[in-house]
Scaffold this active site. Structure first.
Site, mmCIF file in Angstrom:
data_model
loop_
_atom_site.group_PDB
_atom_site.id
_atom_site.type_symbol
_atom_site.label_atom_id
_atom_site.label_comp_id
_atom_site.label_asym_id
_atom_site.label_seq_id
_atom_site.Cartn_x
_atom_site.Cartn_y
_atom_site.Cartn_z
ATOM 1 N N GLY A 55 0.831 -1.215 0.000
ATOM 2 C CA GLY A 55 0.000 0.000 0.000
ATOM 3 C C GLY A 55 0.854 1.248 0.000
ATOM 4 N N LEU A 93 1.623 3.523 -2.133
ATOM 5 C CA LEU A 93 1.249 4.772 -2.808
ATOM 6 C C LEU A 93 0.199 5.564 -2.035
ATOM 7 C CD1 LEU A 93 1.154 3.612 -6.531
ATOM 8 C CD2 LEU A 93 2.904 4.932 -5.362
ATOM 9 N N GLN A 120 -1.412 7.533 1.575
ATOM 10 C CA GLN A 120 -1.012 8.752 2.301
ATOM 11 C C GLN A 120 0.249 8.514 3.129
ATOM 12 O OE1 GLN A 120 -3.747 10.099 5.337
ATOM 13 N NE2 GLN A 120 -2.773 12.108 5.498
ATOM 14 N N ASP A 138 2.180 -1.728 -4.473
ATOM 15 C CA ASP A 138 0.770 -1.313 -4.375
ATOM 16 C C ASP A 138 0.008 -2.042 -5.465
ATOM 17 O OD1 ASP A 138 -1.719 0.444 -4.265
ATOM 18 O OD2 ASP A 138 -0.457 1.546 -2.866
ATOM 19 N N ARG A 180 -1.967 -0.087 -7.317
ATOM 20 C CA ARG A 180 -2.155 1.019 -8.272
ATOM 21 C C ARG A 180 -0.824 1.343 -8.921
ATOM 22 N NH1 ARG A 180 -3.992 6.164 -5.303
ATOM 23 N NH2 ARG A 180 -2.936 5.382 -3.455
ATOM 24 N N ASP A 192 -0.717 -7.402 -4.706
ATOM 25 C CA ASP A 192 -2.048 -7.400 -4.107
ATOM 26 C C ASP A 192 -1.934 -8.197 -2.806
ATOM 27 O OD1 ASP A 192 -4.625 -7.887 -3.274
ATOM 28 O OD2 ASP A 192 -5.370 -8.446 -5.250
ATOM 29 N N TYR A 209 -14.297 -1.088 9.917
ATOM 30 C CA TYR A 209 -12.881 -0.706 10.018
ATOM 31 C C TYR A 209 -12.342 -1.065 11.400
ATOM 32 C CZ TYR A 209 -8.804 2.481 9.868
ATOM 33 O OH TYR A 209 -7.551 3.027 9.893
ATOM 34 N N LYS A 257 -9.497 -3.692 12.703
ATOM 35 C CA LYS A 257 -8.301 -3.218 13.414
ATOM 36 C C LYS A 257 -8.095 -3.996 14.725
ATOM 37 C CE LYS A 257 -6.561 -0.298 10.538
ATOM 38 N NZ LYS A 257 -5.362 -0.722 9.797
HETATM 39 N N1 LIG Z 1 -4.043 7.990 7.296
HETATM 40 C C1 LIG Z 1 -4.531 7.949 8.530
HETATM 41 O O1 LIG Z 1 -5.004 8.951 9.059
HETATM 42 C C2 LIG Z 1 -4.470 6.641 9.308
HETATM 43 C C3 LIG Z 1 -4.835 6.651 10.659
HETATM 44 C C4 LIG Z 1 -4.810 5.462 11.373
HETATM 45 C C5 LIG Z 1 -4.392 4.301 10.761
HETATM 46 N N2 LIG Z 1 -4.046 4.310 9.441
HETATM 47 C C6 LIG Z 1 -3.658 3.031 8.829
HETATM 48 O O2 LIG Z 1 -2.439 3.165 8.139
HETATM 49 C C7 LIG Z 1 -2.444 2.312 6.984
HETATM 50 C C8 LIG Z 1 -2.130 3.132 5.744
HETATM 51 O O3 LIG Z 1 -3.070 4.181 5.669
HETATM 52 P P1 LIG Z 1 -3.043 5.287 4.508
HETATM 53 O O4 LIG Z 1 -3.679 6.498 5.065
HETATM 54 O O5 LIG Z 1 -1.725 5.373 3.870
HETATM 55 O O6 LIG Z 1 -4.107 4.625 3.502
HETATM 56 P P2 LIG Z 1 -4.414 5.011 1.982
HETATM 57 O O7 LIG Z 1 -5.841 4.662 1.717
HETATM 58 O O8 LIG Z 1 -3.951 6.380 1.660
HETATM 59 O O9 LIG Z 1 -3.475 3.975 1.200
HETATM 60 C C9 LIG Z 1 -3.725 2.595 1.185
HETATM 61 C C10 LIG Z 1 -3.049 2.014 -0.030
HETATM 62 O O10 LIG Z 1 -3.367 0.617 -0.062
HETATM 63 C C11 LIG Z 1 -3.551 0.247 -1.420
HETATM 64 N N3 LIG Z 1 -4.340 -0.984 -1.469
HETATM 65 C C12 LIG Z 1 -5.689 -1.129 -1.353
HETATM 66 N N4 LIG Z 1 -6.023 -2.429 -1.497
HETATM 67 C C13 LIG Z 1 -4.870 -3.122 -1.682
HETATM 68 C C14 LIG Z 1 -4.558 -4.487 -1.889
HETATM 69 N N5 LIG Z 1 -5.523 -5.431 -1.947
HETATM 70 N N6 LIG Z 1 -3.265 -4.838 -2.023
HETATM 71 C C15 LIG Z 1 -2.271 -3.899 -1.977
HETATM 72 N N7 LIG Z 1 -2.508 -2.583 -1.817
HETATM 73 C C16 LIG Z 1 -3.798 -2.200 -1.669
HETATM 74 C C17 LIG Z 1 -4.235 1.434 -2.069
HETATM 75 O O11 LIG Z 1 -4.039 1.448 -3.481
HETATM 76 C C18 LIG Z 1 -3.564 2.611 -1.355
HETATM 77 O O12 LIG Z 1 -2.470 3.121 -2.110
HETATM 78 C C19 LIG Z 1 -3.818 1.625 6.979
HETATM 79 O O13 LIG Z 1 -3.734 0.387 7.633
HETATM 80 C C20 LIG Z 1 -4.676 2.565 7.805
HETATM 81 O O14 LIG Z 1 -5.765 1.889 8.415
HETATM 82 C C21 LIG Z 1 -4.075 5.456 8.712
#
Ligand SMILES: NC(=O)c1ccc[n+]([C@@H]2O[C@H](COP(=O)([O-])OP(=O)(O)OC[C@H]3O[C@@H](n4cnc5c(N)ncnc54)[C@H](O)[C@@H]3O)[C@@H](O)[C@H]2O)c1
Length: 320
Positions: free
Chosen positions: A9, A11, A13, A35, A37, A54, A143, A147
């Site tokens: 994942g 790509l 945030q 990723d 994507r 994936d 979600y 978690k």
């Molecule tokens: N951003 C936040 O505020 C936040 C807060 C708490 C926890 N988290 C956790 O941190 C982690 C990353 O969060 P983020 O904000 O970068 O998420 P995001 O949605 O920005 O990125 C997730 C990435 O996962 C990829 N993805 C989706 N399905 C996939 C699959 N089957 N195989 C491989 N890749 C896949 C997507 O293309 C995307 O690039 C997650 O577990 C999220 O729950 C994030």
């Protein structure tokens, strides 16, 4: 030659900023970004290895882990809270199915694993203020269910198979490099874009909704610090409360108004995301992370706001 790091994942945030930080620290070739994507003009392809993985496909993870001699997996691939509530069945498949396969590959190949949990792992029955490290976790969202189950599964793989699993419960993460992926705290990023572009913002949460938040450099630092921590000091593993600041949309808007003349906020509440936010804590107690691996965030609300506005102004000027 040390074994490589795989980021799933990548790509998203967090991955967009974690990967460059890991490459800076351990060497570009040591960090494999992945990723499902492919994004045009993305630096993650240009400055080190990138693979299509994936996380629900065990063979794909296995093949990449073996070919690159991966020793640590940062498993970031997941659906976030608001998206998961729209597609709960898909969220279960990706969040649980993906994690299970990553842990199985890690067990078979003796990899360490970092998995981010979330404030979403708590629910309405959790003490809201000063939420303890070990407390009631009965979330009411898909979600949150994934978690909590993910935290338990990671602890199980540690106790049962000796896999070095570690995780943090992230609050809302604020950043300017990549857009957020559909979480309940996304307003705290969108508000900055709208402040710079239009001087006003319509918020989907009520003005008095207090939530934990963190600026991205602290989030990246938390991941690196936890994964480098001496395992002998870790009483907990999956997952540590971490926080850096607490604020409401009203407070954030007031802070932004100190930098953007005439900035205005109004509210059009989205009942789905408001219900999710109302089920989460107001403020976490992160003393276990501070004691066990030295967690100490650098950014508070004023420091984060000043830096976000400066970076976004530069970025949006360059994009024009
Ligand atoms: N951003 C936040 O505020 C936040 C807060 C708490 C926890 N988290 C956790 O941190 C982690 C990353 O969060 P983020 O904000 O970068 O998420 P995001 O949605 O920005 O990125 C997730 C990435 O996962 C990829 N993805 C989706 N399905 C996939 C699959 N089957 N195989 C491989 N890749 C896949 C997507 O293309 C995307 O690039 C997650 O577990 C999220 O729950 C994030």
């Amino acid at each position: 030659m040390t074994r490589r790091i795989l980021v799933t994942g990548a790509l998203g945030q967090i991955g967009s900023e974690l990967v460059p930080a890991l490459r800076e620290r351990y060497g570009a070739e040591q960090v494999v970004a992945s990723d499902i994507r492919m994004m045009a003009r993305n630096d993650l392809f240009a400055h080190g290895p990138f693979e299509f993985v994936d996380c629900t496909n065990l063979k794909q993870i296995q093949e990449v882990v073996r070919r690159h001699d991966v020793g640590t997996i940062h498993h970031l691939a997941a659906l976030l809270s608001a998206v998961a509530e729209e597609k709960p069945q898909v969220a279960w498949d990706i969040n649980m199915g993906g994690l299970y396969r990553v842990l199985e590959v890690a067990r078979q190949n003796r990899c360490a694993v970092f998995v981010p949990s979330s404030i979403g792992a708590f629910g309405p029955g959790t003490p809201r203020v000063g939420t303890p490290q070990d407390t009631i976790q009965r979330p009411t969202t898909m979600y949150g269910v994934t978690k909590v189950a993910g935290e338990l599964l990671c602890d199980y793989y540690h106790h049962r198979f000796g896999v070095d699993t570690r995780g943090v419960r992230f609050p809302g993460i604020i950043s300017w490099t990549a857009p957020p992926g559909g979480g309940t705290t996304d307003y705290a990023v969108e508000i900055f874009y709208e402040a710079v572009r239009h001087g006003r913002y319509t918020c989907f949460l009520r003005g008095d909704t207090s939530l934990d938040m963190m600026y991205m450099p602290d989030a990246v630092q938390a991941i690196i610090q936890l994964m480098e921590a001496d395992p002998a000091r870790l009483v907990h593993r999956n997952a540590f409360n971490v926080t850096a600041m607490q604020f409401t949309p009203e407070l954030l808007a007031a802070e932004i108004a100190r930098h953007v003349d005439g900035f205005e906020i109004d509210y059009q509440v989205d009942p789905v995301r408001q219900a999710i936010a109302d089920s989460w804590p107001d403020s976490l107690d992160d003393s276990a992370a501070r004691e066990e691996w030295g967690w100490s965030p650098r950014y508070d609300l004023p420091a984060m706001t000043a830096e976000m506005l400066e970076n976004l102004r530069r970025k949006l000027r360059a994009d024009d």
